[in-house]
Each structure stands twice: as C-alpha cells, then as structure tokens.
Design a protein around this motif. Structure first.
Motif, PDB file in Angstrom:
ATOM      1  N   ASP A   1       0.846  -1.185   0.000  1.00  0.00           N
ATOM      2  CA  ASP A   1       0.000   0.000   0.000  1.00  0.00           C
ATOM      3  C   ASP A   1       0.884   1.239   0.000  1.00  0.00           C
ATOM      4  O   ASP A   1       2.102   1.156   0.198  1.00  0.00           O
ATOM      5  N   LEU A   2       0.289   2.383  -0.216  1.00  0.00           N
ATOM      6  CA  LEU A   2       1.035   3.635  -0.316  1.00  0.00           C
ATOM      7  C   LEU A   2       1.765   3.962   0.987  1.00  0.00           C
ATOM      8  O   LEU A   2       2.915   4.406   0.965  1.00  0.00           O
ATOM      9  N   GLY A   3       1.120   3.724   2.137  1.00  0.00           N
ATOM     10  CA  GLY A   3       1.765   3.989   3.425  1.00  0.00           C
ATOM     11  C   GLY A   3       3.001   3.135   3.630  1.00  0.00           C
ATOM     12  O   GLY A   3       4.038   3.615   4.104  1.00  0.00           O
ATOM     13  N   THR A   4       2.909   1.868   3.258  1.00  0.00           N
ATOM     14  CA  THR A   4       4.060   0.967   3.390  1.00  0.00           C
ATOM     15  C   THR A   4       5.188   1.431   2.484  1.00  0.00           C
ATOM     16  O   THR A   4       6.347   1.477   2.906  1.00  0.00           O
ATOM     17  N   GLN A   5       4.862   1.779   1.255  1.00  0.00           N
ATOM     18  CA  GLN A   5       5.894   2.245   0.330  1.00  0.00           C
ATOM     19  C   GLN A   5       6.556   3.514   0.850  1.00  0.00           C
ATOM     20  O   GLN A   5       7.771   3.671   0.764  1.00  0.00           O
ATOM     21  N   THR A   6       5.776   4.388   1.451  1.00  0.00           N
ATOM     22  CA  THR A   6       6.322   5.620   2.029  1.00  0.00           C
ATOM     23  C   THR A   6       7.261   5.294   3.185  1.00  0.00           C
ATOM     24  O   THR A   6       8.339   5.887   3.304  1.00  0.00           O
ATOM     25  N   ARG A   7       6.873   4.337   4.030  1.00  0.00           N
ATOM     26  CA  ARG A   7       7.734   3.935   5.150  1.00  0.00           C
ATOM     27  C   ARG A   7       9.040   3.316   4.633  1.00  0.00           C
ATOM     28  O   ARG A   7      10.117   3.591   5.161  1.00  0.00           O
ATOM     29  N   ILE A   8       8.951   2.499   3.593  1.00  0.00           N
ATOM     30  CA  ILE A   8      10.153   1.916   3.000  1.00  0.00           C
ATOM     31  C   ILE A   8      11.065   3.028   2.475  1.00  0.00           C
ATOM     32  O   ILE A   8      12.281   2.996   2.680  1.00  0.00           O
ATOM     33  N   GLU A   9      10.484   4.011   1.823  1.00  0.00           N
ATOM     34  CA  GLU A   9      11.276   5.125   1.303  1.00  0.00           C
ATOM     35  C   GLU A   9      11.959   5.905   2.431  1.00  0.00           C
ATOM     36  O   GLU A   9      13.106   6.314   2.281  1.00  0.00           O
ATOM     37  N   HIS A  10      11.269   6.068   3.556  1.00  0.00           N
ATOM     38  CA  HIS A  10      11.881   6.768   4.691  1.00  0.00           C
ATOM     39  C   HIS A  10      13.073   5.976   5.235  1.00  0.00           C
ATOM     40  O   HIS A  10      14.114   6.562   5.548  1.00  0.00           O
ATOM     41  N   VAL A  11      12.935   4.661   5.353  1.00  0.00           N
ATOM     42  CA  VAL A  11      14.044   3.826   5.830  1.00  0.00           C
ATOM     43  C   VAL A  11      15.191   3.881   4.831  1.00  0.00           C
ATOM     44  O   VAL A  11      16.342   4.143   5.200  1.00  0.00           O
ATOM     45  N   CYS A  12      14.890   3.657   3.569  1.00  0.00           N
ATOM     46  CA  CYS A  12      15.936   3.558   2.548  1.00  0.00           C
ATOM     47  C   CYS A  12      16.648   4.880   2.296  1.00  0.00           C
ATOM     48  O   CYS A  12      17.826   4.878   1.922  1.00  0.00           O
ATOM     49  N   SER A  13      15.969   5.983   2.535  1.00  0.00           N
ATOM     50  CA  SER A  13      16.630   7.279   2.345  1.00  0.00           C
ATOM     51  C   SER A  13      17.729   7.511   3.377  1.00  0.00           C
ATOM     52  O   SER A  13      18.579   8.372   3.194  1.00  0.00           O
ATOM     53  N   GLU A  14      17.741   6.723   4.442  1.00  0.00           N
ATOM     54  CA  GLU A  14      18.767   6.834   5.486  1.00  0.00           C
ATOM     55  C   GLU A  14      19.962   5.919   5.230  1.00  0.00           C
ATOM     56  O   GLU A  14      20.871   5.833   6.056  1.00  0.00           O
ATOM     57  N   THR A  15      19.972   5.210   4.098  1.00  0.00           N
ATOM     58  CA  THR A  15      21.046   4.262   3.812  1.00  0.00           C
ATOM     59  C   THR A  15      21.948   4.765   2.693  1.00  0.00           C
ATOM     60  O   THR A  15      21.588   5.679   1.949  1.00  0.00           O
ATOM     61  N   SER A  16      23.084   4.136   2.565  1.00  0.00           N
ATOM     62  CA  SER A  16      24.039   4.508   1.519  1.00  0.00           C
ATOM     63  C   SER A  16      23.733   3.823   0.183  1.00  0.00           C
ATOM     64  O   SER A  16      24.362   4.139  -0.825  1.00  0.00           O
ATOM     65  N   ASP A  17      22.787   2.876   0.170  1.00  0.00           N
ATOM     66  CA  ASP A  17      22.389   2.212  -1.071  1.00  0.00           C
ATOM     67  C   ASP A  17      20.872   2.068  -1.086  1.00  0.00           C
ATOM     68  O   ASP A  17      20.313   1.052  -0.685  1.00  0.00           O
ATOM     69  N   TYR A  18      20.230   3.123  -1.546  1.00  0.00           N
ATOM     70  CA  TYR A  18      18.762   3.198  -1.570  1.00  0.00           C
ATOM     71  C   TYR A  18      18.158   2.018  -2.326  1.00  0.00           C
ATOM     72  O   TYR A  18      17.191   1.403  -1.869  1.00  0.00           O
ATOM     73  N   ASN A  19      18.715   1.679  -3.490  1.00  0.00           N
ATOM     74  CA  ASN A  19      18.148   0.616  -4.326  1.00  0.00           C
ATOM     75  C   ASN A  19      18.230  -0.751  -3.656  1.00  0.00           C
ATOM     76  O   ASN A  19      17.263  -1.521  -3.694  1.00  0.00           O
ATOM     77  N   LEU A  20      19.367  -1.082  -3.051  1.00  0.00           N
ATOM     78  CA  LEU A  20      19.503  -2.358  -2.358  1.00  0.00           C
ATOM     79  C   LEU A  20      18.483  -2.444  -1.220  1.00  0.00           C
ATOM     80  O   LEU A  20      17.818  -3.466  -1.047  1.00  0.00           O
ATOM     81  N   CYS A  21      18.351  -1.379  -0.468  1.00  0.00           N
ATOM     82  CA  CYS A  21      17.390  -1.331   0.620  1.00  0.00           C
ATOM     83  C   CYS A  21      15.970  -1.569   0.101  1.00  0.00           C
ATOM     84  O   CYS A  21      15.221  -2.384   0.654  1.00  0.00           O
ATOM     85  N   GLN A  22      15.596  -0.884  -0.966  1.00  0.00           N
ATOM     86  CA  GLN A  22      14.265  -1.045  -1.562  1.00  0.00           C
ATOM     87  C   GLN A  22      14.010  -2.496  -1.958  1.00  0.00           C
ATOM     88  O   GLN A  22      12.944  -3.039  -1.691  1.00  0.00           O
ATOM     89  N   VAL A  23      14.978  -3.107  -2.602  1.00  0.00           N
ATOM     90  CA  VAL A  23      14.818  -4.483  -3.059  1.00  0.00           C
ATOM     91  C   VAL A  23      14.618  -5.422  -1.872  1.00  0.00           C
ATOM     92  O   VAL A  23      13.702  -6.259  -1.872  1.00  0.00           O
ATOM     93  N   ILE A  24      15.470  -5.297  -0.859  1.00  0.00           N
ATOM     94  CA  ILE A  24      15.391  -6.197   0.301  1.00  0.00           C
ATOM     95  C   ILE A  24      14.051  -6.046   1.015  1.00  0.00           C
ATOM     96  O   ILE A  24      13.377  -7.037   1.311  1.00  0.00           O
ATOM     97  N   LEU A  25      13.653  -4.821   1.301  1.00  0.00           N
ATOM     98  CA  LEU A  25      12.400  -4.620   2.039  1.00  0.00           C
ATOM     99  C   LEU A  25      11.190  -5.021   1.206  1.00  0.00           C
ATOM    100  O   LEU A  25      10.305  -5.727   1.697  1.00  0.00           O
ATOM    101  N   SER A  26      11.142  -4.615  -0.035  1.00  0.00           N
ATOM    102  CA  SER A  26       9.988  -4.934  -0.885  1.00  0.00           C
ATOM    103  C   SER A  26       9.854  -6.437  -1.112  1.00  0.00           C
ATOM    104  O   SER A  26       8.744  -6.974  -1.121  1.00  0.00           O
ATOM    105  N   LYS A  27      10.973  -7.097  -1.285  1.00  0.00           N
ATOM    106  CA  LYS A  27      10.962  -8.536  -1.558  1.00  0.00           C
ATOM    107  C   LYS A  27      10.543  -9.356  -0.334  1.00  0.00           C
ATOM    108  O   LYS A  27      10.023 -10.457  -0.486  1.00  0.00           O
TER     109      LYS A  27
END
Length: 178
Positions: free
Chosen positions: A26-52
C-alpha cells in the motif's frame, strides 16, 4: 557452532511473529520503505530487500525492523561461513590471520544483532538500537585489514553496512506513522 544455533533461534523468533506474504504494497508501506531507505548509503539495495520480504501489504516500521533484523542475522551468518572457508583455503599464514580476525569481528557483530533481536522481541527498542549502534566498526576493521583483496568479501562488507543502516533507520522510526 553455538553462535550459529543462537542466530537460527533468533531468526526463527523474529520470523514466527510475521505471517503470510504480501502481493503488493500500500502507499503507506511504500512511504515507510522510502523513509528507511533514504537513510542508507544504497537506496536501491534497501528497496529491493524490504519490498521482496514484505509479509503483508500494509507494513509498519515494526515489521520493517523485523525484516531488517532477520535479514542481517542471516547475512552475517553467511558471511561468517564465507570467512571460515576463505581462512581454511588460504595458504599464507598472515592472510589466514586476517581472515580469522575478520571472523572474530563478524562473530561479535552477530552476537550484538542476536541481542538486538531479543531486545526487539521484548519491545525494548532503545536497547535494540544501542546493541547495533556501533557494529559498523567490525566491518570497517575488516575493510582496513583486507582491503579489496577479495572482491566478494568487499561486496559483503559494503552490503553489511547497508543492512546495519537499514536496521538502525527502521528501528528509530518505530512508533512514527507516515
């Protein structure tokens, strides 16, 4: 062997508290993932791990932290296995000592994340964050000692830092809603 068993137990405790698999977020979950991943040095890796690894389409920061902790526990355990094999196969005594030192550091990091997982399960997020706060030093020590001598291990070090950042970021955001 004992630390791997306790890692497995920690991972099972975390994974048992989550059920099912999400088909979409859902949109809220995606927003939360973006908030977490924006704090990392590899946004894309973070997105893949959390989304998967989402288990429900609507996921809060607590569940994202569960994913981060279970993922890093498994990753550190795999890295320890890699280091042990590299040490066994190395002919140079000085290189073997470096692998052994890195293995000790990763073993200490594993113990800290196991403690963090238990603190998380108890709902003591402050202690959880304290347990994982300084773990990047073990990765940095291995990077300094080994440099880029093993490209696969260099990648593991880089990824481990990202997974630590993910655990810290998601843990700090527990209780906040976006």
């Amino acid at each position: 062997m004992k630390s791997r068993l306790s890692c497995l137990v920690s991972t099972i405790v975390i994974l048992l508290s989550i059920s099912g698999r999400a088909s979409s977020t859902d949109l809220g979950t995606q927003t939360r993932i973006e908030h977490v991943c924006s704090e990392t040095s590899d946004y894309n890796l973070c997105q893949v791990i959390l989304s998967k690894n989402l288990y429900t389409s609507m996921t809060d920061f607590n569940a994202l932290t569960q994913i981060c902790l279970s993922h890093i526990l498994m990753y550190i355990s795999d890295t320890l296995t890699f280091l042990e094999a590299a040490e066994r196969n190395e002919t140079s005594e000085s290189q073997r000592a470096l692998f052994a030192d890195c293995g000790e550091g990763y073993g200490s990091m594993l113990a800290q994340f196991e403690n963090a997982a238990f603190e998380f399960a108890k709902g003591d997020y402050k202690s959880m964050l304290s347990d994982i706060g300084d773990t990047t030093r073990y990765v940095t020590q291995c990077e300094t000692a080994l440099g880029n001598k093993l490209s696969e291990f260099h990648k593991r070090n880089v990824d481990t830092k990202v997974f630590i950042e993910m655990s810290n970021a998601s843990g700090k955001l527990i209780g906040q809603q976006f």
